[in-house]
Motif scaffolding. Structure first.
Motif, PDB file in Angstrom:
ATOM      1  N   LEU A 188     -38.120  -3.888   3.767  1.00  0.00           N
ATOM      2  CA  LEU A 188     -37.934  -2.847   4.778  1.00  0.00           C
ATOM      3  C   LEU A 188     -36.564  -2.192   4.657  1.00  0.00           C
ATOM      4  O   LEU A 188     -35.558  -2.871   4.535  1.00  0.00           O
ATOM      5  CB  LEU A 188     -38.052  -3.435   6.186  1.00  0.00           C
ATOM      6  CG  LEU A 188     -39.428  -3.831   6.637  1.00  0.00           C
ATOM      7  CD1 LEU A 188     -39.350  -4.472   8.024  1.00  0.00           C
ATOM      8  CD2 LEU A 188     -40.365  -2.648   6.672  1.00  0.00           C
ATOM      9  N   LEU A 189     -36.562  -0.859   4.713  1.00  0.00           N
ATOM     10  CA  LEU A 189     -35.319  -0.099   4.767  1.00  0.00           C
ATOM     11  C   LEU A 189     -35.071   0.402   6.187  1.00  0.00           C
ATOM     12  O   LEU A 189     -33.952   0.368   6.671  1.00  0.00           O
ATOM     13  CB  LEU A 189     -35.381   1.082   3.790  1.00  0.00           C
ATOM     14  CG  LEU A 189     -35.542   0.713   2.321  1.00  0.00           C
ATOM     15  CD1 LEU A 189     -35.731   1.963   1.476  1.00  0.00           C
ATOM     16  CD2 LEU A 189     -34.348  -0.093   1.834  1.00  0.00           C
ATOM     17  N   SER A 190     -36.127   0.909   6.842  1.00  0.00           N
ATOM     18  CA  SER A 190     -36.000   1.360   8.230  1.00  0.00           C
ATOM     19  C   SER A 190     -37.380   1.472   8.851  1.00  0.00           C
ATOM     20  O   SER A 190     -38.388   1.611   8.162  1.00  0.00           O
ATOM     21  CB  SER A 190     -35.280   2.716   8.320  1.00  0.00           C
ATOM     22  OG  SER A 190     -36.093   3.741   7.791  1.00  0.00           O
ATOM     23  N   VAL A 191     -37.389   1.406  10.186  1.00  0.00           N
ATOM     24  CA  VAL A 191     -38.617   1.577  10.958  1.00  0.00           C
ATOM     25  C   VAL A 191     -38.304   2.563  12.068  1.00  0.00           C
ATOM     26  O   VAL A 191     -37.364   2.364  12.835  1.00  0.00           O
ATOM     27  CB  VAL A 191     -39.105   0.243  11.568  1.00  0.00           C
ATOM     28  CG1 VAL A 191     -40.342   0.463  12.428  1.00  0.00           C
ATOM     29  CG2 VAL A 191     -39.379  -0.781  10.487  1.00  0.00           C
ATOM     30  N   PHE A 192     -39.076   3.642  12.139  1.00  0.00           N
ATOM     31  CA  PHE A 192     -38.925   4.628  13.210  1.00  0.00           C
ATOM     32  C   PHE A 192     -40.182   4.535  14.057  1.00  0.00           C
ATOM     33  O   PHE A 192     -41.262   4.924  13.639  1.00  0.00           O
ATOM     34  CB  PHE A 192     -38.728   6.035  12.629  1.00  0.00           C
ATOM     35  CG  PHE A 192     -38.452   7.080  13.667  1.00  0.00           C
ATOM     36  CD1 PHE A 192     -37.352   6.996  14.491  1.00  0.00           C
ATOM     37  CD2 PHE A 192     -39.312   8.153  13.811  1.00  0.00           C
ATOM     38  CE1 PHE A 192     -37.100   7.959  15.453  1.00  0.00           C
ATOM     39  CE2 PHE A 192     -39.072   9.125  14.767  1.00  0.00           C
ATOM     40  CZ  PHE A 192     -37.966   9.023  15.587  1.00  0.00           C
ATOM     41  N   HIS A 193     -40.025   3.992  15.245  1.00  0.00           N
ATOM     42  CA  HIS A 193     -41.130   3.672  16.154  1.00  0.00           C
ATOM     43  C   HIS A 193     -41.035   4.612  17.348  1.00  0.00           C
ATOM     44  O   HIS A 193     -40.124   4.493  18.157  1.00  0.00           O
ATOM     45  CB  HIS A 193     -40.956   2.203  16.579  1.00  0.00           C
ATOM     46  CG  HIS A 193     -42.001   1.681  17.473  1.00  0.00           C
ATOM     47  ND1 HIS A 193     -41.767   1.471  18.814  1.00  0.00           N
ATOM     48  CD2 HIS A 193     -43.271   1.290  17.243  1.00  0.00           C
ATOM     49  CE1 HIS A 193     -42.857   0.963  19.368  1.00  0.00           C
ATOM     50  NE2 HIS A 193     -43.781   0.849  18.433  1.00  0.00           N
ATOM     51  N   GLU A 194     -41.939   5.571  17.448  1.00  0.00           N
ATOM     52  CA  GLU A 194     -41.870   6.606  18.480  1.00  0.00           C
ATOM     53  C   GLU A 194     -42.756   6.237  19.671  1.00  0.00           C
ATOM     54  O   GLU A 194     -43.794   6.846  19.895  1.00  0.00           O
ATOM     55  CB  GLU A 194     -42.322   7.952  17.922  1.00  0.00           C
ATOM     56  CG  GLU A 194     -41.485   8.448  16.785  1.00  0.00           C
ATOM     57  CD  GLU A 194     -41.989   9.775  16.292  1.00  0.00           C
ATOM     58  OE1 GLU A 194     -41.808  10.775  17.011  1.00  0.00           O
ATOM     59  OE2 GLU A 194     -42.567   9.799  15.194  1.00  0.00           O
ATOM     60  N   ARG A 195     -42.351   5.255  20.441  1.00  0.00           N
ATOM     61  CA  ARG A 195     -43.182   4.770  21.540  1.00  0.00           C
ATOM     62  C   ARG A 195     -43.446   5.845  22.595  1.00  0.00           C
ATOM     63  O   ARG A 195     -44.470   5.845  23.250  1.00  0.00           O
ATOM     64  CB  ARG A 195     -42.543   3.550  22.195  1.00  0.00           C
ATOM     65  CG  ARG A 195     -43.482   2.871  23.141  1.00  0.00           C
ATOM     66  CD  ARG A 195     -43.030   1.467  23.457  1.00  0.00           C
ATOM     67  NE  ARG A 195     -44.062   0.767  24.184  1.00  0.00           N
ATOM     68  CZ  ARG A 195     -44.146   0.747  25.508  1.00  0.00           C
ATOM     69  NH1 ARG A 195     -43.253   1.388  26.234  1.00  0.00           N
ATOM     70  NH2 ARG A 195     -45.114   0.095  26.103  1.00  0.00           N
ATOM     71  N   GLY A 196     -42.545   6.792  22.749  1.00  0.00           N
ATOM     72  CA  GLY A 196     -42.715   7.841  23.750  1.00  0.00           C
ATOM     73  C   GLY A 196     -43.698   8.922  23.359  1.00  0.00           C
ATOM     74  O   GLY A 196     -44.106   9.729  24.188  1.00  0.00           O
ATOM     75  N   ASN A 197     -44.103   8.967  22.106  1.00  0.00           N
ATOM     76  CA  ASN A 197     -45.039   9.986  21.631  1.00  0.00           C
ATOM     77  C   ASN A 197     -46.369   9.337  21.279  1.00  0.00           C
ATOM     78  O   ASN A 197     -46.419   8.172  20.916  1.00  0.00           O
ATOM     79  CB  ASN A 197     -44.490  10.680  20.378  1.00  0.00           C
ATOM     80  CG  ASN A 197     -43.239  11.470  20.669  1.00  0.00           C
ATOM     81  OD1 ASN A 197     -43.076  12.009  21.752  1.00  0.00           O
ATOM     82  ND2 ASN A 197     -42.344  11.529  19.715  1.00  0.00           N
ATOM     83  N   LEU A 198     -47.437  10.108  21.381  1.00  0.00           N
ATOM     84  CA  LEU A 198     -48.755   9.610  21.020  1.00  0.00           C
ATOM     85  C   LEU A 198     -49.389  10.537  19.988  1.00  0.00           C
ATOM     86  O   LEU A 198     -49.178  11.747  20.008  1.00  0.00           O
ATOM     87  CB  LEU A 198     -49.668   9.518  22.243  1.00  0.00           C
ATOM     88  CG  LEU A 198     -49.269   8.514  23.325  1.00  0.00           C
ATOM     89  CD1 LEU A 198     -50.242   8.579  24.491  1.00  0.00           C
ATOM     90  CD2 LEU A 198     -49.200   7.102  22.768  1.00  0.00           C
ATOM     91  N   THR A 199     -50.179   9.960  19.112  1.00  0.00           N
ATOM     92  CA  THR A 199     -50.931  10.738  18.144  1.00  0.00           C
ATOM     93  C   THR A 199     -52.157  11.321  18.847  1.00  0.00           C
ATOM     94  O   THR A 199     -52.474  10.926  19.973  1.00  0.00           O
ATOM     95  CB  THR A 199     -51.394   9.850  16.970  1.00  0.00           C
ATOM     96  OG1 THR A 199     -52.347   8.911  17.462  1.00  0.00           O
ATOM     97  CG2 THR A 199     -50.214   9.140  16.325  1.00  0.00           C
ATOM     98  N   PRO A 200     -52.877  12.235  18.208  1.00  0.00           N
ATOM     99  CA  PRO A 200     -54.097  12.773  18.828  1.00  0.00           C
ATOM    100  C   PRO A 200     -55.124  11.685  19.184  1.00  0.00           C
ATOM    101  O   PRO A 200     -55.926  11.864  20.082  1.00  0.00           O
ATOM    102  CB  PRO A 200     -54.653  13.718  17.754  1.00  0.00           C
ATOM    103  CG  PRO A 200     -53.446  14.151  16.994  1.00  0.00           C
ATOM    104  CD  PRO A 200     -52.542  12.944  16.975  1.00  0.00           C
TER     105      PRO A 200
END
Length: 176
Positions: free
Chosen positions: A38-50
């Motif tokens: 792993l280099l990085s993880v960007f976890h966008e909990r505030g956004n949702l996919t369709p």
């Protein structure tokens, strides 16, 4: 032993995760089990996919011969992989944002920078010594395709202007 001798490359995998405890760990396990680092993880909990899931972007490195195993391992574990490929970014740009970052929707700020500029947030840290209701600062490390550095900085400036944030840009040779 051939895998150890192979050159390791950077890859980006975009995932969709259900918002339940343990889902991120379930998604990261196949990466490690198949030789990914792993280099990085960007976890966008505030956004949702369709589909109502949480978008997660994982930057990892592994040998080219192992990358297909990493993706197959994710899919075998029931993880939704929406995009997977070699990371084409070559330049790193680090900058600071200062202001009411939390009040102006930090997740939106980061997502806008990524979606409008072609950059990828590879590292992020927030400092809010007086609490999230006061001004805070954030360090962003962006992976950028070299010809797009000026465009990325322009997008960051525009987002910052709209949200009343200050940008501390990197010192670079020449004009930017």
């Amino acid at each position: 032993m051939a895998d150890v001798a192979e050159t390791r490359r950077a890859y980006t995998v975009r995932l969709e995760l259900v918002d339940e405890p343990g889902e991120l760990m379930r998604a990261l396990r196949p990466i490690a089990e198949n030789g990914g680092n792993l280099l990085s993880v960007f976890h966008e909990r505030g956004n949702l996919t369709p589909r109502g899931n949480i978008p997660v972007e994982v930057d990892l490195e592994c040998s080219p011969g192992r990358f297909d195993d990493v993706v197959a391992g994710l899919r075998d574990a029931g993880v939704t992989v929406t995009q997977a490929g070699e990371d084409g970014y070559a330049e790193e740009v680090t900058l600071l944002l200062v202001g009411h970052l939390v009040d102006t929707d930090l997740s939106d700020t980061l997502a806008t920078v990524e979606s409008c500029s072609g950059a990828s947030v590879t590292d992020f840290s927030l400092d809010a010594p007086a609490g999230t209701d006061e001004q805070s600062s954030a360090r962003l490390r962006l992976a950028v395709d070299p010809p797009q550095v000026d465009e990325v900085l322009s997008v960051v400036r525009d987002v910052a202007d709209r949200k009343g944030l200050q940008v501390v840009e990197p010192l670079v040779e020449g004009e930017r």
